[in-house]
Structure formats: structure tokens, C-alpha cells
Design a protein around this motif. Structure first.
Motif, PDB file in Angstrom:
ATOM      1  N   VAL A 168       0.948  -1.247   0.076  1.00  0.00           N
ATOM      2  CA  VAL A 168      -0.066  -0.756  -0.164  1.00  0.00           C
ATOM      3  C   VAL A 168       1.182   1.359   0.114  1.00  0.00           C
ATOM      4  O   VAL A 168       2.001   0.681   0.480  1.00  0.00           O
ATOM      5  CB  VAL A 168      -0.911  -0.258   1.059  1.00  0.00           C
ATOM      6  N   GLY A 169      -0.026   2.263  -0.528  1.00  0.00           N
ATOM      7  CA  GLY A 169       1.089   3.688  -0.909  1.00  0.00           C
ATOM      8  C   GLY A 169       1.673   4.012   0.424  1.00  0.00           C
ATOM      9  O   GLY A 169       2.560   4.556  -0.065  1.00  0.00           O
ATOM     10  N   GLY A 170       1.390   3.596   1.573  1.00  0.00           N
ATOM     11  CA  GLY A 170       2.823   4.385   2.487  1.00  0.00           C
ATOM     12  C   GLY A 170       3.853   3.844   2.734  1.00  0.00           C
ATOM     13  O   GLY A 170       4.985   4.835   2.943  1.00  0.00           O
ATOM     14  N   PHE A 171       4.208   2.514   2.140  1.00  0.00           N
ATOM     15  CA  PHE A 171       5.439   1.926   2.178  1.00  0.00           C
ATOM     16  C   PHE A 171       6.431   2.737   1.580  1.00  0.00           C
ATOM     17  O   PHE A 171       7.785   2.920   1.380  1.00  0.00           O
ATOM     18  CB  PHE A 171       5.162   0.534   1.959  1.00  0.00           C
ATOM     19  N   VAL A 172       5.766   3.408   0.262  1.00  0.00           N
ATOM     20  CA  VAL A 172       6.228   4.242  -1.489  1.00  0.00           C
ATOM     21  C   VAL A 172       6.902   5.256   0.092  1.00  0.00           C
ATOM     22  O   VAL A 172       8.618   5.028  -0.451  1.00  0.00           O
ATOM     23  CB  VAL A 172       6.333   4.642  -1.974  1.00  0.00           C
ATOM     24  N   LEU A 212      -5.282   4.466  -1.291  1.00  0.00           N
ATOM     25  CA  LEU A 212      -4.416   4.829  -1.487  1.00  0.00           C
ATOM     26  C   LEU A 212      -3.740   2.921  -1.761  1.00  0.00           C
ATOM     27  O   LEU A 212      -1.931   3.020  -2.171  1.00  0.00           O
ATOM     28  CB  LEU A 212      -4.375   3.909   0.417  1.00  0.00           C
ATOM     29  N   ILE A 213      -4.674   1.561  -2.269  1.00  0.00           N
ATOM     30  CA  ILE A 213      -4.073   0.723  -2.416  1.00  0.00           C
ATOM     31  C   ILE A 213      -3.237   0.660  -3.836  1.00  0.00           C
ATOM     32  O   ILE A 213      -2.227   0.323  -4.862  1.00  0.00           O
ATOM     33  CB  ILE A 213      -5.023   0.028  -3.139  1.00  0.00           C
ATOM     34  N   VAL A 214      -4.416   1.485  -5.016  1.00  0.00           N
ATOM     35  CA  VAL A 214      -3.530   1.693  -6.386  1.00  0.00           C
ATOM     36  C   VAL A 214      -2.189   2.725  -6.801  1.00  0.00           C
ATOM     37  O   VAL A 214      -1.404   2.197  -7.023  1.00  0.00           O
ATOM     38  CB  VAL A 214      -4.874   2.583  -7.340  1.00  0.00           C
ATOM     39  N   VAL A 215      -1.915   4.006  -5.561  1.00  0.00           N
ATOM     40  CA  VAL A 215      -0.526   4.472  -5.456  1.00  0.00           C
ATOM     41  C   VAL A 215       0.054   3.357  -4.688  1.00  0.00           C
ATOM     42  O   VAL A 215       1.134   3.584  -5.284  1.00  0.00           O
ATOM     43  CB  VAL A 215      -0.754   5.550  -4.731  1.00  0.00           C
ATOM     44  N   PHE A 275       1.518   1.974  -8.199  1.00  0.00           N
ATOM     45  CA  PHE A 275       1.681   2.965  -9.618  1.00  0.00           C
ATOM     46  C   PHE A 275       2.039   4.419  -8.331  1.00  0.00           C
ATOM     47  O   PHE A 275       1.151   5.455  -8.886  1.00  0.00           O
ATOM     48  CB  PHE A 275       0.434   2.935 -10.250  1.00  0.00           C
ATOM     49  N   PRO A 276       3.005   4.476  -7.811  1.00  0.00           N
ATOM     50  CA  PRO A 276       2.769   5.785  -7.311  1.00  0.00           C
ATOM     51  C   PRO A 276       3.667   6.712  -8.663  1.00  0.00           C
ATOM     52  O   PRO A 276       3.003   7.935  -7.937  1.00  0.00           O
ATOM     53  CB  PRO A 276       4.675   5.427  -6.454  1.00  0.00           C
ATOM     54  N   GLY A 277       3.786   6.303  -9.956  1.00  0.00           N
ATOM     55  CA  GLY A 277       3.646   7.747 -11.080  1.00  0.00           C
ATOM     56  C   GLY A 277       2.923   8.811 -10.607  1.00  0.00           C
ATOM     57  O   GLY A 277       3.397   9.591 -11.381  1.00  0.00           O
ATOM     58  N   LEU A 278       1.759   8.337 -10.317  1.00  0.00           N
ATOM     59  CA  LEU A 278       0.449   8.714 -10.487  1.00  0.00           C
ATOM     60  C   LEU A 278       0.585  10.465 -10.154  1.00  0.00           C
ATOM     61  O   LEU A 278       0.248  10.561 -10.335  1.00  0.00           O
ATOM     62  CB  LEU A 278      -0.808   8.365 -10.204  1.00  0.00           C
ATOM     63  N   ILE A 279       1.496   9.439  -8.479  1.00  0.00           N
ATOM     64  CA  ILE A 279       1.694  11.250  -7.402  1.00  0.00           C
ATOM     65  C   ILE A 279       2.855  11.851  -8.136  1.00  0.00           C
ATOM     66  O   ILE A 279       2.990  12.761  -8.519  1.00  0.00           O
ATOM     67  CB  ILE A 279       1.457  10.529  -6.047  1.00  0.00           C
ATOM     68  N   PHE A 280       4.067  10.853  -8.531  1.00  0.00           N
ATOM     69  CA  PHE A 280       5.465  11.682  -8.674  1.00  0.00           C
ATOM     70  C   PHE A 280       5.310  12.614  -9.564  1.00  0.00           C
ATOM     71  O   PHE A 280       5.733  12.876 -10.070  1.00  0.00           O
ATOM     72  CB  PHE A 280       6.296  10.196  -9.197  1.00  0.00           C
ATOM     73  N   GLU A 281       4.067  12.417 -10.652  1.00  0.00           N
ATOM     74  CA  GLU A 281       4.202  13.804 -11.483  1.00  0.00           C
ATOM     75  C   GLU A 281       4.287  14.551 -11.203  1.00  0.00           C
ATOM     76  O   GLU A 281       4.609  15.345 -11.920  1.00  0.00           O
ATOM     77  CB  GLU A 281       2.844  12.721 -12.637  1.00  0.00           C
ATOM     78  N   ASP A 326      15.355  17.938 -13.098  1.00  0.00           N
ATOM     79  CA  ASP A 326      15.858  17.090 -13.608  1.00  0.00           C
ATOM     80  C   ASP A 326      15.143  15.781 -11.902  1.00  0.00           C
ATOM     81  O   ASP A 326      16.295  14.791 -11.890  1.00  0.00           O
ATOM     82  CB  ASP A 326      17.237  16.192 -13.349  1.00  0.00           C
ATOM     83  N   VAL A 327      14.167  15.730 -11.856  1.00  0.00           N
ATOM     84  CA  VAL A 327      13.966  14.737 -10.315  1.00  0.00           C
ATOM     85  C   VAL A 327      13.371  13.126 -11.254  1.00  0.00           C
ATOM     86  O   VAL A 327      12.536  13.338 -12.111  1.00  0.00           O
ATOM     87  CB  VAL A 327      12.494  14.657  -9.706  1.00  0.00           C
ATOM     88  N   ASN A 328      14.186  12.654 -11.502  1.00  0.00           N
ATOM     89  CA  ASN A 328      13.489  10.999 -11.575  1.00  0.00           C
ATOM     90  C   ASN A 328      12.668  10.566 -11.356  1.00  0.00           C
ATOM     91  O   ASN A 328      12.523  10.191  -9.844  1.00  0.00           O
ATOM     92  CB  ASN A 328      14.871  10.412 -11.848  1.00  0.00           C
ATOM     93  N   TRP A 329      11.851   9.870 -11.389  1.00  0.00           N
ATOM     94  CA  TRP A 329      10.605   8.795 -11.214  1.00  0.00           C
ATOM     95  C   TRP A 329      10.243   8.052 -12.544  1.00  0.00           C
ATOM     96  O   TRP A 329       9.855   8.178 -13.173  1.00  0.00           O
ATOM     97  CB  TRP A 329       9.741   9.937 -11.032  1.00  0.00           C
ATOM     98  N   ASN A 330       9.663   6.963 -11.618  1.00  0.00           N
ATOM     99  CA  ASN A 330       9.475   6.495 -12.663  1.00  0.00           C
ATOM    100  C   ASN A 330       7.527   5.668 -12.603  1.00  0.00           C
ATOM    101  O   ASN A 330       7.535   6.285 -10.787  1.00  0.00           O
ATOM    102  CB  ASN A 330       9.806   4.761 -12.524  1.00  0.00           C
ATOM    103  N   MET A 331       7.285   5.034 -13.075  1.00  0.00           N
ATOM    104  CA  MET A 331       6.038   5.153 -12.716  1.00  0.00           C
ATOM    105  C   MET A 331       6.002   3.750 -11.347  1.00  0.00           C
ATOM    106  O   MET A 331       4.890   4.158 -10.493  1.00  0.00           O
ATOM    107  CB  MET A 331       5.088   4.016 -13.978  1.00  0.00           C
ATOM    108  N   SER A 332       6.647   2.755 -11.411  1.00  0.00           N
ATOM    109  CA  SER A 332       5.911   1.688 -10.604  1.00  0.00           C
ATOM    110  C   SER A 332       7.337   1.130  -9.538  1.00  0.00           C
ATOM    111  O   SER A 332       7.082  -0.126  -9.965  1.00  0.00           O
ATOM    112  CB  SER A 332       4.727   0.752 -10.710  1.00  0.00           C
ATOM    113  N   MET A 333       8.515   1.943 -10.219  1.00  0.00           N
ATOM    114  CA  MET A 333       9.783   2.040  -9.693  1.00  0.00           C
ATOM    115  C   MET A 333      10.734   2.943  -8.561  1.00  0.00           C
ATOM    116  O   MET A 333      10.569   3.695  -9.516  1.00  0.00           O
ATOM    117  CB  MET A 333      10.950   1.283 -10.974  1.00  0.00           C
TER     118      MET A 333
END
Lengths: 611, 328
Positions: free
Chosen positions: A380-384, A453-456, A459-465, A478-485
Motif C-alpha cells: 500500500v502507498g505508505g510504504f513508498v 491508497l492501494i492503487v498508489v 503505481f506511485p508514478g501517478l503522484i510522482f508526476e 531533473d527529478v527521476n521518477w518511474n511509474m512503479s519503480m
């Protein structure tokens, strides 16, 4: 018409309207509240990037514009406010002073939108004060004796913050001659050369974020306000402090004349955040009232966020902002869930209720997901957010702080379990026999946020963007982010899709196995039907374990529970009042004494001028 | 030699699930299954050996070493099973999910291989130590929910003790790991194994304080006496597990055995240079496993607060020394 102006008109106007709408029926005011916030949200997301609004007030140029960084917080405020105002319709049903409540609620939302859209310190300060006052009026909503005490505590700390902020603004204007935020930052007003200004601004913002030692107001204020406001209070309003802290720290870190004073300030704030996290967590887990527990947990979580923002690294700021977004959702759900329990059962004292899981399954689901996110357990999202924070601290030489954070997160499992067990699990008590699930308008907002919260989590990238865009505005390009990495600066990674697919596969297989195996021989029994090791309990003897839940932990860490910040502030108050007492002695009321003052002052002046 | 490992452990960029062919997927799944079965068997067997050894130390005859397998069969063949609601029905499922998932992220042998002979990789390269630490708590929290729903006060007391104990042993454990992370600038387990391969020195010698702190933390992790406060035989009636029987207890037992294997393999990977073959792995893990067992034989049970405080004395000091060792 300009969208910014339109949104503010809708919200401020709605606030006034909902006050008078209660004349029709009290319920109308709540519905109007929801409709107005919903329409502002729709307008916000459907219209494109709005133009700036410029006008002049009392010789200062005011500018409102929505930048990429403000967009993050505007989204938090609007999405949460929409869902919470929907929840509030049924939650506040039948309560007194609905017009008062709703109009202040919307005023708080409007002022928060004003804050995130302010591009200059003057309008920021004006909206900040509106926010303080409207939230103060909601803290004292219940009007009891203790409530007014809590309200005064909140007001005093807010006033300290406001004075600090106002002083900082005056200093900025005198040093660089502008109150525009980005201009002032460019001219180095918030840099290490003028270290007093960031310190004062941080005091102002930290009060709302409830960082130690300015947190004293928070447990009371969070738990005394009606829960539908607390959800907004802890979810969105505290994020305004985060908003400010992020701006101040990015200005401090981006400053070219970077000096040692900035590093000291950074370390002090990071450690304050760490201490806040640990101490608040320790206090959270000994609470018996679910509201108090969540209030302390809220303070602790903001400690993490502060650390992330103050770390000044890209991953750290990203972690701080990500956790701010997560925490907004998590605490909104949890306070709404506790509110639902309060409405359906009549109390939030965990020693009096238990076993609600079968009575309120949807509320339980929402709480469960939010708690998993809060504890930071994958997937779940909190881990990220937690992961990014740890990696930041490890890779940027904050070795001992990371241990402090780990202690706090591990202890957070304790209160996480406490609230789930205290409200929903355990043997059913007599008083919850006839409890039913809360109405759908209250359950739906919680379930929506929990599911997202589960979706994030995958796919934390949804919020990273949006976060990356916002950080680019602050200067972290130049912040690096990935959809789910997830990735740290050493190149170590976590693949979240891999994690969640593995978990889901094993989980589904195991569920199929345990359900189908011996299906006919498996039956469900009541919670009264348990092994009692040979003892035979009386009919009404309930063996719920709720009193002194974590007593052994409390004994093990008894030293931690001795200090009390409240006492510290009482001491400070005593010191101030004795200083004031001394100052008062100057004013004797005797004309001759005053004459001596005047003469000696003149003599002093002459001495200095003659030099 | 090292480049070979690096190549295999950083293949993540080239092989995504999309361009894997069917054969690869079947191989991965088979390897994952074999690993799980092996972890389960080893964990169960170790448990049996400890039961036998403990009995001999206490001058009893003791059960045969395969007694755990017999127990498991008995549990699985029970005709009736009871549960107290959805969460207690799912409780053991959480444990097994967490156990198998964590196992997939732990390199069993060098180069991230699941098993020799399988030319496929584990999912290891996608997880790091922080992730593993958090993933390991997933099962206990799920189990805690299941135990809580049963309504048995012993379960709830056991859970609070378990969580409190965790605040004790996690701190020296994390101190030990953070010390290694900052010493070698990596957080991945594969990274640690590669470094040990390159330098030829095991981490337990490269940073001895870290190893001592982690070893002391492992005493709490394995919950043998004096830290057997969670199950607490004759005191809490087996604690969180007290309301579980039949297939539920069976699944919990399997999950617990896999977890024992996971913890041991993690220690071997990080501190003892990993293993190149299964026998090597078994020797190293068994040697490690004996530490908490031996300590348990000569120590009576602590009270919860004593157990927590124990970790804030020497283990904490060793942990801090490990970090200082890593910095200087």
C-alpha cells in the motif's frame, strides 16, 4: 472571468450562503456546502492553467497565481474537502449550529485555496489568518469548558506563529524591498545571509504542521473538533505548514551563498522532526481514546514529512511531499472512520467498544487499508514514502536519524494495531449489539480514498508526476521518477509491480486453498466461543483485553513518559509573566519617576551623539 | 568473475515481463515453487532437530526429527475446523503470503539464482534490505488481525507482546544493517554478496560489531527462550495461535517454517558471504540457527519489559559501535 477569482468567489460566497441557508433547513446548509466545494473542484480541474491576478492593496502589489507547486496542495485541499463535505452531510445531521459549522468549514477551504494560490507574502498572510480564525471557531464548536481551553491554546500558538511570520515578512520587505515570494527568494531574502527570516517563517509554518515544540495545541484541537472537520484539519490544513516549510527549505538549499548557518538550521529542524516522530508515537500508543491516538499519530507523521523536506535532497523532498499527499488521504480516512464509529456507537473510547468488524465492515475495510498505509507496509502507498525517506537518510549521511525514524515506525505498528483491535476486533461488547453500518454518504468517501491508497501502492508514478513538476518549480530540476519503480542514488531499486503481483498471486492461491480445503467441516463460531484454558466464564463476563493495552511497553520505556512539553510551556508562560511583572514596575504612576526617565534618556542620547 | 554476477544481477533493464517468452515464465514459476518447498522442508526439519536436541539436553528422549511433518499432516487431516470471522479465516493466509513473497526477494545462492540448475533468476534484484524488513512485518501484522478477531484475550496479549518485542530487536538489527549499508554504499542483498565475493572477506569480519549486534537481535527474532514471551507456553496458552487449529494452524506452521529459513538465509547472505551450493547453505544456516537455540537452553523467560530493555543495553551499544566503525 479569471478562474482563480471565480473559485475564490464560489468558496467565500458559499461560506456566506451556507450560513444563511440553515434558515431554510439546517440540512440545506450542509448540502450547499458540498455542492459549492464540488463545483469549485470541477471548475479547478476542467479549466486549464489560469492566468495570474494582479492588483494593488495599500501600496503592495498582490499577485495570485496557481503554480505547479501550489497545484499539489490545491489538489489535496479540493479533493479532500469535496469528499469530506459529502461525509459531513450525514455526520453533522441533527447537530446544532449547522450554519456556523458549514460556513466556517468552507471559509477554511477557501482560505487554504487562497494560501496555495498566493504569490506574495501579504496575501499569504491574510489568507493564513483567515484559516487560523475559521479553524479556531471550529475547534471551539462544541462550546464546552474544556473546549474553550483547548481553543485558547490553539489560538495562542497560532498567534505566536502569526507574529513570527509577520516579522519575517516585514524583514523581507525591508531587506529586499519586495513581498513577492519568488522575487524575494531570487534576491536571497530567505538565504543563509538573512538566516533570521527563514527561522521566523519556519516558526510560523511549524505551528500549523505541529512540529515539536510547537505541537502542544494539536492533540486537544484535533480530538475536540467535530470529526468531519478534523479530517480536513489533519488531512489538509496541517499540510499548509508543509507547503510553507517546503518553500522555505528549498529557498535555503538553493541559495548560492550557502553557509554553515543553513546547515545548522537544517540539522536542527531534521532532529526536531525526528524527536517529534518518536515522542508523538510513544504518546499515541498509550491513548485509550481513538481520536487522541490519531491526533498524536498525526503529529508523528508530520515529523517524518518535515525530515524529508528539510533533508534537501531530491529523493528526500520527493519523499516528504509524497508522504504529505499520502498522509492527507490516510488521516482523512481514519478521522472519518472514527467519526463514523462515534456517530453509530456514541463513543470513541476504545476500552468501551470492541468487535465492530461485523457491524461496520466497510468502515473496517477503509480503516484497515489506511492503517496499513500508515504503518508503511507494502504493497500500500505508505510504504513508498517510508522507503524513500529511509533511503534518503542512509545515502545522505544521517545515520542516527534513520535509527530514530525506525524506532518511531516500529512503535507505530503498536498504535496501528491498537486502533484496529480497539474498535473493530476482540470480543463483542453488549453495547455494540445493535450497531449498524454508517450511511452510504459517509462510507463512500472513506472507501474511495482507501482504494486509491492501494492503487498508489503499485503505481506511485501517478503522484510522482505532479510532485516532480512542483519540485521543478521549487528548483529541484531533473527529478527521476518511474511509474512503479523506486530507486535511490546508489541505484538500488524496488519494483512495485513485481511486489504487488507476487503478493496478489500467493494471496489468492492461499485463500482458495484455505477456503476450499475441508469446506464442509469448517464453520464460523462467535467470539464468545473461545478456549478459556479450563476456566468457565459467567454469562456476561467479557474477557476483552483493552485496559492498559501496552503496559509492558510503557514500563520498558518509562523514562520516555516522564517529560512533558506542556510543563515546559507552562514554565515559559510563568517566566514571561514574571518578566512582564517586572516591566510593569517601570510604570509607577508617579510623575516624578517618569520625569527621571525622560531626563536620563536625553542624557544618554546626548552622550551617544557627542561621541 | 564479479562482472558475471553484476551482469546477472542487473538484468532488470533488459528483461521485462512483456518480452519474456512462455518458457521463461514456466521456469520461473517452477523454480519459485521448488524454492518454496525447499524453504518449507528445511525450516520444518530444523524445527524438528531443535526439538530433539532440546529434549536430549533436558534428559528426555524427545520426538523424532521428522515429528513436525507428522504434526502438520495431522493438522491438515482434521475433519472439523472453526474460525471466528473473515479476518481470523484469513490470518494464516497473510503469514504464508508474506513468507512466500519475502522468499522470492531473498537470493538463496550466489548470483541471485534460485537454485543451481535453474538458469532463471529470483525476483531478488527488485528488492532491497529496507523492503525486506518491511515485508517481513506484513505477515505478523496480518496474523495479529486474525488473532485479534478471535476474541481470545491470550491472543491479544500475545500480539501486544510480540509488537513490543519488535520495538526492541528491530533497533540493533537496523543499526547493524545501516552500518553495512553506509560502509559499502549499497542497500541490496545482491550487492552485499558481490562485495563479499570481491573482497574475499565476510561481513562478519569486515564489520564485527555489526555482526554481533545483528546476532543479538536474532535472539529476539527467533523467539526462543528467554524471548519466548509471545507464545509463552504455560502462561498465555500459545498466545496469538491459541484459537487456531486444523488447517489454519497447519498453514501458520508452514509459514513460520519458511520464515525461519528466510531469516537464516538473509543472515548468511549479508554476513557470511552467501552460499554457492545447497549443502554450504545448510551448514551455514544451521550453525547460525544454533545461536538462539543454545542461548535459549540456558536462559529462563524474560518479562516483556525486561526483554525490550535487554536490546537497549549491549545490542544497542554494539549497533552504535558498528556505525562508528563504518564511518571511520
Amino acid at each position: 472571468m479569471n478562474v482563480i477569482v471565480l473559485i475564490l468567489i464560489i468558496l467565500f460566497g458559499g461560506s456566506a450562503l451556507s450560513f444563511f441557508a440553515k434558515k431554510i433547513t439546517p440540512q440545506a446548509s450542509s448540502v450547499l456546502n458540498f455542492v459549492a466545494i464540488l463545483s469549485a473542484t470541477v471548475l479547478f480541474y476542467t479549466s486549464g492553467k489560469p492566468d495570474a491576478v494582479n492588483f494593488s492593496l495599500g501600496g503592495f502589489n498582490l499577485e495570485w497565481q496557481l503554480n505547479d507547486f501550489g497545484y499539489i496542495f490545491a489538489s489535496i485541499v479540493l479533493v479532500l474537502a469535496t469528499l469530506i463535505s459529502l461525509y459531513s452531510i450525514d455526520y453533522m445531521k441533527g447537530m446544532p449550529h449547522l450554519g456556523y459549522f458549514n460556513s466556517n468549514f468552507m471559509l477554511a477551504v477557501a482560505s487554504m485555496m487562497g494560501i496555495v494560490m498566493s504569490n506574495d507574502f501579504i496575501s499569504l498572510f491574510i489568507f493564513w489568518e483567515i484559516m487560523t480564525w475559521s479553524s479556531y471557531l471550529l475547534v471551539i464548536y462544541k462550546g464546552r469548558h474544556e473546549t474553550s481551553k483547548i481553543g485558547i491554546k490553539y489560538m495562542i500558538f497560532s498567534a505566536i506563529g502569526a507574529y513570527a511570520m509577520l516579522t519575517a515578512i516585514v524583514l523581507i520587505n525591508s531587506r529586499v524591498g519586495t513581498t513577492n515570494i519568488s522575487d524575494a527568494i531570487e534576491l536571497g531574502a530567505l538565504g543563509s545571509k538573512n538566516i533570521l527570516i527563514p527561522i521566523l517563517l519556519l516558526i510560523g509554518f511549524s505551528v500549523k504542521a505541529a512540529t515539536m515544540p510547537l505541537h502542544v495545541w494539536a492533540p486537544g484541537a484535533y480530538s475536540e473538533s467535530p470529526m468531519s472537520f478534523t479530517a480536513l484539519f489533519s488531512g489538509a490544513l496541517s499540510k499548509m505548514g508543509v507547503f510553507g516549510i517546503a518553500i522555505v527549505f528549498s529557498a535555503l538549499m538553493m541559495d548560492i551563498q550557502f553557509a554553515i548557518s543553513a546547515i545548522i538550521l537544517q540539522q536542527v529542524i531534521m532532529w526536531l522532526g525526528g524527536i517529534t516522530a518518536v515522542v508523538a508515537t510513544f504518546y499515541a500508543l498509550i491513548q485509550d481514546d481513538a481520536k487522541k491516538l490519531l491526533a498524536y499519530s498525526s503529529i508523528a507523521q508530520l515529523g517524518y514529512i518535515t525530515i524529508g523536506l528539510a533533508s534537501g535532497t531530491k529523493l528526500g523532498v520527493m519523499a516528504g511531499l509524497f508522504m504529505a499527499v499520502m498522509h492527507a488521504g490516510i488521516k482523512a480516512v481514519l478521522f472519518m472512520a472514527v467519526g463514523a464509529v462515534e456517530r453509530q456507537v456514541g463513543t470513541t473510547d476504545m476500552t468501551k467498544i470492541s468487535g465492530l468488524i461485523k457491524k461496520m465492515p466497510y468502515t473496517f475495510y477503509a480503516t484497515l487499508v489506511a492503517i496499513i498505509a500508515l504503518a508503511g507496509v507494502p504493497p500500500v502507498g505508505g510504504f513508498v514514502g517510508k522507503w524513500m525517506l529511509y533511503e534518503t537518510l542512509i545515502t545522505s549521511n544521517s545515520y542516527f536519524l534513520v535509527i530514530v525514524i525506525f524506532l518511531s515506525s516500529t512503535a507505530a505498528f503498536l498504535y496501528s494495531y491498537r486502533i484496529l483491535f480497539g474498535l473493530f476486533l476482540g470480543q463483542e461488547e453488549e453495547n455494540v449489539k445493535d450497531v449498524t453500518e454508517a450511511p452510504i454518504t459517509m462510507v463512500a468517501p472513506m472507501v474511495i480514498i482507501s482504494t486509491s491508497l492501494i492503487v498508489v501502492g503499485s503505481f506511485p508514478g501517478l503522484i510522482f508526476e505532479p510532485l516532480a513538476k512542483g519540485m521543478a518549480y521549487l528548483g529541484y530540476t531533473d527529478v527521476n521518477w518511474n511509474m512503479s519503480m523506486l530507486q535511490n542514488v546508489w541505484g538500488d531499486q524496488v519494483d512495485l509491480i513485481g511486489v504487488s503481483t507476487t503478493i496478489a498471486t500467493v494471496f489468492i492461491l492461499a485463500v482458495i486453498f484455505i477456503t476450499l480445503k475441508g469446506y464442509k467441516g469448517t464453520r464460523q463460531v462467535s467470539t464468545q466461543d473461545i478456549s478459556t484454558s479450563g476456566e468457565i466464564p459467567w454469562d456476561h463476563e467479557n474477557m476483552n483485553y483493552q485496559q492498559d493495552f501496552f503496559k509492558p511497553f510503557e514500563r520498558a520505556f518509562s523514562g520516555m513518559y516522564k517529560g512533558n512539553m506542556e510543563k515546559f510551556w507552562v514554565e515559559i508562560g510563568g517566566a514571561i509573566s514574571s518578566i512582564a511583572n517586572f516591566v510593569r514596575k517601570i510604570y509607577t504612576g508617579n510623575g516624578q519617576t517618569y520625569a527621571i526617565y525622560v531626563v536620563s534618556f536625553l542624557a544618554l542620547l546626548l552622550l551617544i551623539l557627542n561621541k | 568473475m564479479c562482472s558475471l554476477f553484476l551482469k546477472t544481477s542487473h538484468q532488470k533493464n533488459t528483461s521485462t515481463p512483456n518480452n519474456k517468452n512462455m518458457n521463461d515464465i514456466i521456469m520461473t514459476v517452477t523454480a519459485a515453487l521448488v524454492t518454496t518447498v525447499m524453504a518449507f522442508a528445511v525450516g520444518m526439519l530444523y524445527g524438528g532437530i531443535v526439538r530433539k536436541l532440546t529434549a536430549r539436553v533436558q534428559n528426555r528422549f524427545g520426538p523424532p526429527v521428522y515429528q513436525n511433518f507428522i504434526d502438520l499432516m495431522k493438522l491438515q487431516f482434521k475433519k472439523t475446523n472453526i474460525h471466528h470471522g473473515l479476518m481470523s479465516h484469513l490470518g494464516p493466509v497473510w503469514i504464508i503470503t508474506a513468507a512466500v513473497t519475502t522468499l522470492m526477494f531473498i537470493p538463496i545462492l550466489h548470483g541471485g539464482m534460485l537454485l543451481p540448475g535453474f538458469s532463471v533468476q529470483n525476483l531478488t534484484f527488485q528488492g532491497d534490505l529496507i523492503f525486506i524488513i518491511y515485508m517481513m512485518t506484513f505477515g505478523s501484522l496480518g496474523m495479529a488481525l486474525g488473532a485479534g478477531e478471535t476474541g481470545n484475550p491470550n491472543s491479544a496479549i500475545g500480539v501486544t507482546r510480540g509488537l513490543s518485542l519488535m520495538t526492541g530487536f528491530e533497533i540493533p538489527f537496523v543499526l547493524a544493517l545501516v552500518a553495512l549499508m553506509i560502509q559499502y554504499k549499497t542497500t541490496s542483498i545482491i550487492g552485499f554478496m558481490d562485495i563479499q565475493e570481491q573482497t574475499g572477506t565476510w561481513m562478519m569480519f569486515a564489520n564485527p560489531f555489526s555482526f554481533i549486534a545483528a546476532l543479538m537481535a536474532s535472539l529476539g527474532m527467533f523467539r526462543y527462550s528467554p524471548f519466548d514471551i509471545v507464545g509463552a507456553p504455560a502462561e498465555l496458552a500459545s498466545g496469538p495461535a491459541s484459537e487456531f487449529g486444523g488447517k489454519y494452524l497447519g498453514l501458520m506452521m508452514s509459514g513460520g517454517s519458511i520464515f525461519a529459513f528466510i531469516k537464516l538465509t538473509l543472515y548468511v547472505d549479508v554476513f557470511m558471504g552467501g552460499a554457492h551450493s545447497i549443502p554450504e547453505l545448510l551448514i551455514k544456516t544451521f550453525a547460525l540457527y544454533m545461536v538462539p537455540v543454545f542461548y535459549g537452553w540456558v536462559s529462563p523467560r524474560y518479562r516483556t519489559e525486561q526483554a525490550i530493555r535487554w536490546f537497549y543495553k549491549w545490542p544497542l551499544i554494539f549497533g552504535v559501535m558498528a556505525i562508528l566503525w563504518a564511518i571511520f
